[in-house]
Motif scaffolding. Structure first.
Motif, PDB file in Angstrom:
ATOM      1  N   VAL A  58       0.841  -1.213   0.000  1.00 34.47           N
ATOM      2  CA  VAL A  58       0.000   0.000   0.000  1.00 34.47           C
ATOM      3  C   VAL A  58       0.869   1.254   0.000  1.00 34.47           C
ATOM      4  CG1 VAL A  58      -1.675   1.332   1.329  1.00 34.47           C
ATOM      5  CG2 VAL A  58      -1.943  -1.139   1.125  1.00 34.47           C
ATOM      6  N   LEU A  59       1.884   1.285   0.870  1.00 33.63           N
ATOM      7  CA  LEU A  59       2.733   2.471   0.987  1.00 33.63           C
ATOM      8  C   LEU A  59       3.555   2.704  -0.283  1.00 33.63           C
ATOM      9  CD1 LEU A  59       4.012   2.024   4.667  1.00 33.63           C
ATOM     10  CD2 LEU A  59       2.150   3.474   3.841  1.00 33.63           C
ATOM     11  N   ILE A  60       4.132   1.631  -0.822  1.00 31.45           N
ATOM     12  CA  ILE A  60       4.929   1.770  -2.047  1.00 31.45           C
ATOM     13  C   ILE A  60       4.039   2.160  -3.219  1.00 31.45           C
ATOM     14  CG2 ILE A  60       6.388   0.532  -3.705  1.00 31.45           C
ATOM     15  CD1 ILE A  60       7.387  -1.167  -1.368  1.00 31.45           C
ATOM     16  N   GLY A  61       2.853   1.565  -3.304  1.00 35.95           N
ATOM     17  CA  GLY A  61       1.928   1.913  -4.382  1.00 35.95           C
ATOM     18  C   GLY A  61       1.509   3.373  -4.313  1.00 35.95           C
ATOM     19  N   THR A  62       1.252   3.864  -3.093  1.00 33.54           N
ATOM     20  CA  THR A  62       0.888   5.276  -2.932  1.00 33.54           C
ATOM     21  C   THR A  62       2.040   6.192  -3.346  1.00 33.54           C
ATOM     22  OG1 THR A  62      -0.567   4.686  -1.082  1.00 33.54           O
ATOM     23  CG2 THR A  62       0.087   7.003  -1.287  1.00 33.54           C
ATOM     24  N   ALA A  63       3.236   5.876  -2.851  1.00 31.78           N
ATOM     25  CA  ALA A  63       4.403   6.704  -3.191  1.00 31.78           C
ATOM     26  C   ALA A  63       4.683   6.669  -4.690  1.00 31.78           C
ATOM     27  CB  ALA A  63       5.629   6.199  -2.419  1.00 31.78           C
ATOM     28  N   LEU A  64       4.603   5.475  -5.285  1.00 29.48           N
ATOM     29  CA  LEU A  64       4.853   5.345  -6.723  1.00 29.48           C
ATOM     30  C   LEU A  64       3.828   6.133  -7.532  1.00 29.48           C
ATOM     31  CD1 LEU A  64       6.502   4.024  -8.982  1.00 29.48           C
ATOM     32  CD2 LEU A  64       4.973   2.040  -8.841  1.00 29.48           C
ATOM     33  N   ILE A  83      -0.650   0.143 -16.067  1.00 31.92           N
ATOM     34  CA  ILE A  83      -0.042   0.160 -14.742  1.00 31.92           C
ATOM     35  C   ILE A  83      -0.852  -0.676 -13.751  1.00 31.92           C
ATOM     36  CG2 ILE A  83       0.489   1.662 -12.760  1.00 31.92           C
ATOM     37  CD1 ILE A  83       1.235   3.824 -14.805  1.00 31.92           C
ATOM     38  N   GLY A  84      -2.171  -0.607 -13.846  1.00 30.60           N
ATOM     39  CA  GLY A  84      -3.019  -1.349 -12.913  1.00 30.60           C
ATOM     40  C   GLY A  84      -3.342  -2.760 -13.334  1.00 30.60           C
ATOM     41  N   PHE A  85      -2.705  -3.235 -14.421  1.00 27.89           N
ATOM     42  CA  PHE A  85      -3.080  -4.546 -14.977  1.00 27.89           C
ATOM     43  C   PHE A  85      -2.834  -5.680 -13.983  1.00 27.89           C
ATOM     44  CE2 PHE A  85      -2.070  -8.394 -17.455  1.00 27.89           C
ATOM     45  CZ  PHE A  85      -3.268  -8.546 -18.121  1.00 27.89           C
ATOM     46  N   LEU A 274      -0.274  -3.259  -4.467  1.00 21.88           N
ATOM     47  CA  LEU A 274       0.635  -2.182  -4.870  1.00 21.88           C
ATOM     48  C   LEU A 274       0.165  -1.531  -6.170  1.00 21.88           C
ATOM     49  CD1 LEU A 274       4.521  -2.338  -4.813  1.00 21.88           C
ATOM     50  CD2 LEU A 274       3.324  -1.380  -6.775  1.00 21.88           C
ATOM     51  N   PHE A 275      -0.132  -2.349  -7.178  1.00 23.39           N
ATOM     52  CA  PHE A 275      -0.526  -1.800  -8.477  1.00 23.39           C
ATOM     53  C   PHE A 275      -1.960  -1.282  -8.468  1.00 23.39           C
ATOM     54  CE2 PHE A 275       3.130  -4.415  -9.669  1.00 23.39           C
ATOM     55  CZ  PHE A 275       3.814  -3.532 -10.488  1.00 23.39           C
ATOM     56  N   LEU A 276      -2.844  -1.866  -7.660  1.00 20.01           N
ATOM     57  CA  LEU A 276      -4.200  -1.335  -7.545  1.00 20.01           C
ATOM     58  C   LEU A 276      -4.182   0.086  -6.985  1.00 20.01           C
ATOM     59  CD1 LEU A 276      -6.294  -4.354  -6.144  1.00 20.01           C
ATOM     60  CD2 LEU A 276      -6.616  -3.205  -8.331  1.00 20.01           C
ATOM     61  N   VAL A 277      -3.434   0.286  -5.915  1.00 14.72           N
ATOM     62  CA  VAL A 277      -3.368   1.604  -5.277  1.00 14.72           C
ATOM     63  C   VAL A 277      -2.675   2.606  -6.193  1.00 14.72           C
ATOM     64  CG1 VAL A 277      -2.411   2.881  -3.331  1.00 14.72           C
ATOM     65  CG2 VAL A 277      -3.452   0.643  -2.955  1.00 14.72           C
ATOM     66  N   CYS A 278      -1.593   2.185  -6.852  1.00 11.64           N
ATOM     67  CA  CYS A 278      -0.864   3.086  -7.741  1.00 11.64           C
ATOM     68  C   CYS A 278      -1.763   3.587  -8.869  1.00 11.64           C
ATOM     69  CB  CYS A 278       0.353   2.370  -8.318  1.00 11.64           C
ATOM     70  SG  CYS A 278       1.350   3.389  -9.426  1.00 11.64           S
ATOM     71  N   ALA A 279      -2.526   2.690  -9.487  1.00 14.46           N
ATOM     72  CA  ALA A 279      -3.420   3.085 -10.581  1.00 14.46           C
ATOM     73  C   ALA A 279      -4.517   4.022 -10.082  1.00 14.46           C
ATOM     74  CB  ALA A 279      -4.036   1.841 -11.218  1.00 14.46           C
ATOM     75  N   GLU A 280      -5.001   3.796  -8.855  1.00 11.10           N
ATOM     76  CA  GLU A 280      -6.050   4.650  -8.313  1.00 11.10           C
ATOM     77  C   GLU A 280      -5.517   6.059  -8.050  1.00 11.10           C
ATOM     78  OE1 GLU A 280      -9.707   4.990  -8.119  1.00 11.10           O
ATOM     79  OE2 GLU A 280      -9.253   2.884  -7.755  1.00 11.10           O
ATOM     80  N   ILE A 281      -4.278   6.159  -7.592  1.00  9.86           N
ATOM     81  CA  ILE A 281      -3.672   7.473  -7.361  1.00  9.86           C
ATOM     82  C   ILE A 281      -3.572   8.247  -8.677  1.00  9.86           C
ATOM     83  CG2 ILE A 281      -1.551   8.664  -6.679  1.00  9.86           C
ATOM     84  CD1 ILE A 281      -3.035   7.609  -4.312  1.00  9.86           C
ATOM     85  N   ALA A 339      -8.524  -5.411   2.429  1.00 10.28           N
ATOM     86  CA  ALA A 339      -9.804  -4.724   2.232  1.00 10.28           C
ATOM     87  C   ALA A 339      -9.575  -3.295   1.764  1.00 10.28           C
ATOM     88  CB  ALA A 339     -10.606  -4.733   3.530  1.00 10.28           C
ATOM     89  N   PHE A 340      -8.574  -2.629   2.336  1.00 14.65           N
ATOM     90  CA  PHE A 340      -8.253  -1.264   1.908  1.00 14.65           C
ATOM     91  C   PHE A 340      -7.777  -1.253   0.457  1.00 14.65           C
ATOM     92  CE2 PHE A 340      -5.387   2.303   1.287  1.00 14.65           C
ATOM     93  CZ  PHE A 340      -6.099   3.360   1.822  1.00 14.65           C
ATOM     94  N   GLY A 341      -6.962  -2.229   0.081  1.00 13.77           N
ATOM     95  CA  GLY A 341      -6.406  -2.251  -1.268  1.00 13.77           C
ATOM     96  C   GLY A 341      -7.409  -2.627  -2.336  1.00 13.77           C
ATOM     97  N   THR A 342      -8.314  -3.566  -2.021  1.00 18.12           N
ATOM     98  CA  THR A 342      -9.263  -4.049  -3.028  1.00 18.12           C
ATOM     99  C   THR A 342     -10.591  -3.302  -2.994  1.00 18.12           C
ATOM    100  OG1 THR A 342     -10.141  -5.751  -1.521  1.00 18.12           O
ATOM    101  CG2 THR A 342      -8.276  -6.367  -2.926  1.00 18.12           C
TER     102      THR A 342
END
Length: 514
Positions: A58-64, A83-85, A274-281, A339-342
């Protein structure tokens, strides 16, 4: 010396009987394992490796995500999709487990329990879930009426997202909820739900509009219908006993297979999240401009969710079990972060089951019975959010709310959260029903869309916590019946069964030693 040998023999006999009982009812024993070797830090890291990796994802995905936004402002939809694939594939894998897991969990758990115990367990679970859901609605109303985040605010609608208005009434939504409990086709229930659709028509006699009542199909799994059908199958298998032992064993074996596959998928959660959160950002709008209008609303929802998840639910758990609720929460780390990520409590269900059984020692029959029910009807975070959002929009629009309307919101938000699917942003769909109670149009949902994607993740985490706490409470309150069931099953075992089990266990131990 003789008494010591006798005690050792009794302990050995009880262990043998417990193993045989587990084999008889097709569930795994939760055994105390010797602590791993190494320093305290290394033991902690090994025991919580998946949770720490998931939080890191989660943290790395947010930062990325923020780094990529700084590198390039205008990411195209296709680039974000690339990116979110990996995250999309992970989410699809989790969702693919839902239907066989829910069916196998419920059928296996019910036919392994005494029917009278199943009834009491179900009553306790449903009673607890409905109580906490209504309490979260009341809490949301208190928080939003105290802070009043929408008073004097001017919030613009989201320009990137539109909501299609669907004519509906609260009565139709509640009736649809009951209809979906009894699907006419179980195969269809795995793919579709039916809901009432009101089509306006012109009455030429008095030049007013009335509505034609139709039924439309929406492409989402009818989880509630599958839960009811699975419960019926489990009860039938339990009543028929030995006559349907083969069919019961099929569901036990199906569950064992699904739990094994679940353990494989869970290992991918840090990378997928990681990739779910990154794509959402990358998809979100300018956060600074959004927070200027919705910042206080955002804080209000988070405050309500924090009070519900870390004060109300823990206090209720402590009052009913006299156990430390924060130790309970600590062992739910992987499920909460997933749950937070999905943003889907249903997709998180396999991981929640693993956490309760393996880390918290919840009886598998209880966890596999109560959690699917909780993931279907218990949405504490969603209920609180819908109450807060409806009153916030009313405050922005300058609509005064009397006591009658507030009571109507509390009832409607509770019903709407029960009917909400455990999928990302499902609360927006049922939000229309709550707005109708306040007398606001469906388009006003767009006022909160800019921050809903992030709030959706927080409220899903609270939904999962509420489901898990409910399972823990039911497990504790059902100890007397579970012990009685174990004693009855022990008494029913024949000496041949005991001898066969003892020989099998000794053979397995010899194989392990070799």
């Amino acid at each position: 010396m003789g008494k010591s040998n006798q005690r050792e023999k009794m302990t050995s006999d009880n262990e043998t009987q417990d193993r045989l009982l587990a084999m008889h009812h097709n569930f795994e024993l939760v055994e105390d394992k010797s602590p791993p070797q190494g320093t305290k830090l290394s033991r902690f890291l090994r025991a919580n490796a998946l949770t720490l990796l998931t939080v890191g994802g989660v943290l790395i995905g947010t930062a990325l995500g923020f780094i990529l936004r700084a590198v390039k402002d205008d990411w195209t939809e296709r680039e974000i999709m690339y990116i979110g694939f990996i995250g999309e594939i992970f989410l699809k894998m989790l969702k693919s487990l839902i239907i066989p897991l829910i069916i196998a969990c419920l059928v296996s758990a019910i036919c392994s329990l005494d029917l009278s115990l199943s009834t009491r367990v179900a009553a306790r679970a449903i009673g607890y879930y409905l109580t906490t859901t209504f309490a979260s609605v009341v809490l949301g109303i208190i928080v939003v009426m105290s802070i009043q985040p929408g008073v004097g605010k001017t919030v613009s609608s989201s320009s990137s997202t539109t909501v299609t208005e669907r004519n509906t009434t609260t009565t139709d939504t509640l009736l649809d909820l009951v209809r979906n409990m009894f699907p006419p086709n179980l195969i269809e229930a795995t793919i579709f739900q039916h809901r009432t659709k009101l089509t306006p028509r012109n009455d030429s006699d008095n030049d007013t509009y009335n509505f034609t009542i139709d039924s439309e199909i929406i492409q989402t799994t009818n989880i509630l219908g599958l839960v009811v059908a699975s419960a019926a199958i489990g009860i039938a298998l339990a009543q028929l006993g030995e006559e349907t032992r083969t069919m019961a064993n099929f569901f036990h074996n199906l569950l064992a297979m699904m739990m094994k596959i679940t353990s494989w998928v869970i290992q991918l959660s840090p990378l997928g999240i990681l990739f779910l959160v990154c794509a959402e950002i990358l998809e979100m709008e300018n956060m600074a401009s959004v927070m200027s209008g919705l910042g206080l609303y955002f804080v209000t929802v988070l405050l309500g969710l924090f009070i519900q998840g870390f004060i109300i639910l823990p206090l209720l758990y402590f009052a009913l079990t006299r156990q430390n609720p924060f130790t309970f929460i600590k062992h739910l780390g992987t499920a909460i972060v997933t749950a937070f990520g999905t943003a889907s409590s249903t997709a998180t269900l396999p991981i929640t089951i693993k956490c309760l059984e393996e880390k918290l020692g919840i009886d598998p029959r209880i966890a596999r019975f109560t959690l699917p029910i909780g993931a279907t009807i218990n949405m504490d975070g969603t209920a609180l959010y819908e109450a807060v959002a409806a009153i916030f929009i009313a405050q922005v629009r300058g609509v005064s709310l009397d006591l009658g309307r507030i009571i109507a919101i509390s009832i409607t938000a509770t019903a709407a959260s029960i009917g909400a699917a455990g999928i990302p942003q499902a609360g927006l769909v049922t939000m229309v029903m709550v707005l109708d109670t306040v007398g606001l149009p469906a388009e006003d949902v767009t006022l909160i869309l800019a921050v809903d994607w992030l709030l959706d993740r927080f409220r899903t985490a609270i939904n999962v916590m509420g489901d898990a706490f409910g399972s823990g409470v039911v497990h504790y309150r059902s100890q007397k019946e579970l012990n009685k069931l174990k004693q009855t099953a022990r008494a029913s075992l024949t000496s041949n069964d005991k001898e066969h089990a003892t020989n099998e266990i000794n053979t397995n131990n010899q194989d392990l030693n070799v």
